[in-house]
Design an enzyme around this catalytic site. Structure first.
Site, PDB file in Angstrom:
ATOM      1  CG  ASP A  91      45.329 -15.762 104.690  1.00  0.00           C
ATOM      2  OD1 ASP A  91      44.493 -14.873 104.951  1.00  0.00           O
ATOM      3  OD2 ASP A  91      46.265 -15.599 103.889  1.00  0.00           O
ATOM      4  CG  HIS A 148      46.291 -10.508 111.996  1.00  0.00           C
ATOM      5  ND1 HIS A 148      46.923  -9.318 111.799  1.00  0.00           N
ATOM      6  CD2 HIS A 148      47.100 -11.464 111.447  1.00  0.00           C
ATOM      7  CE1 HIS A 148      48.069  -9.514 111.153  1.00  0.00           C
ATOM      8  NE2 HIS A 148      48.194 -10.805 110.923  1.00  0.00           N
ATOM      9  CB  SER A 254      47.915 -25.592 114.474  1.00  0.00           C
ATOM     10  OG  SER A 254      47.168 -26.505 115.233  1.00  0.00           O
TER      11      SER A 254
END
Length: 288
Positions: A91, A148, A254
């Site tokens: 995201d 992921h 980050s």
């Protein structure tokens, strides 16, 4: 904002004791403080608009430390995986993406850096991505902070590259030359059916540590020297991760930088710098 204004805006970061601030923040974020922790999380959720309805555990009071909250899991099915060869691994938002100009990666207007510098000085590794593609994805404080896999991959190497700890927000990206190749980072090199790819976790000010599912916390320690681990193709120690599987996390957020070889993928035509991203959406198509 002009380039001069951007540089003036980031000037204080050159003066701040970034390593000490980050170590302190990491210690605080990992310390259980009961009601103080719950109050801090509640304030953070309100300030940044964190959507706790997506969390596997939406009850703020159930998180013993700030890091437990920050690396919270999502509910099953919260991020369905697109029917595409390459998935968005996080995201966040698109900082930049596109072609690697020989060995140079575009950071912001007037700034670029080399693939060799990004991966810690290994010119042979960087050469595998000459003329290829890159994507730089920024995770804001409100985002889900686990990373992921964009496709199924077998881990070949992991490189911890020491460096600075500048912020990685858009203003800093415009104001600090070579930002993503200056900051501390963890470079993960994978093999896949599409070819090799690199997934780099870039540290930042207040990012207490970075962790992977196969190693655990990579930093600290921060010895100030490059560290590297190699993983076998098969047998004991092999690390193969499924498409969409968790591979790592930031303990405070980050940026992720991905590298792909030439003629490996075509980016999603809906992508543009600044666009919001969701884990699992189509990142790109296999190259024709």
């Amino acid at each position: 904002m002009s380039r001069l204004a951007d540089r003036l805006a980031v000037l204080p970061q050159y003066l701040l004791p970034k390593q000490a601030l980050t170590a302190f923040a990491g210690a605080v974020a990992s310390h259980p403080a009961g009601e103080l922790t719950t109050a801090a999380i509640r304030r953070f959720v309100a300030r940044y608009g964190v959507n706790m309805d997506e969390a596997a555990d939406p009850d703020i009071a159930h998180y013993p430390t700030f890091n437990d909250f920050f690396t919270r899991a999502l509910k099953p099915g919260a991020r369905p995986l697109a029917d595409a060869p390459w998935l968005c691994p996080v995201d966040g938002a698109i900082s930049q993406f596109g072609a690697i100009d020989r060995d140079r990666i575009f950071q912001a207007k007037g700034h670029d850096y080399t693939t060799t510098t990004l991966v810690g000085g290994d010119a042979a590794l960087a050469a595998r991505f000459e003329g290829g593609s890159f994507a730089t994805l920024y995770l804001s404080p409100r985002d889900y902070h686990r990373i992921h896999m964009p496709c199924e991959g077998r881990l070949e190497r992991m490189i911890h590259v020491p460096g600075a700890l500048f912020s990685v927000n858009p203003t800093t990206a415009r104001g600090v030359p070579g930002l993503f190749a200056r900051n501390e980072r963890v470079v993960c090199v994978f093999a896949s059916k599409h070819g090799p790819f690199v997934l780099t976790l870039v540290g930042a000010t207040i990012v207490g540590s970075m962790a992977t599912v196969w190693h655990g916390v990579v930093n600290p320690p921060r010895p100030g020297t490059l560290r590297e681990w190699s993983y076998p193709e098969r047998g004991q120690g092999e690390v193969t991760l499924a498409r969409g599987a968790e591979m790592g996390r930031f303990l405070l957020g980050s940026t992720v930088v991905l590298l792909f070889p030439k003629d490996t993928l075509r980016f999603n035509p809906e992508w543009s710098p600044g666009r919001a991203l969701r884990l699992g959406e189509a990142k790109g198509l296999a190259a024709a």
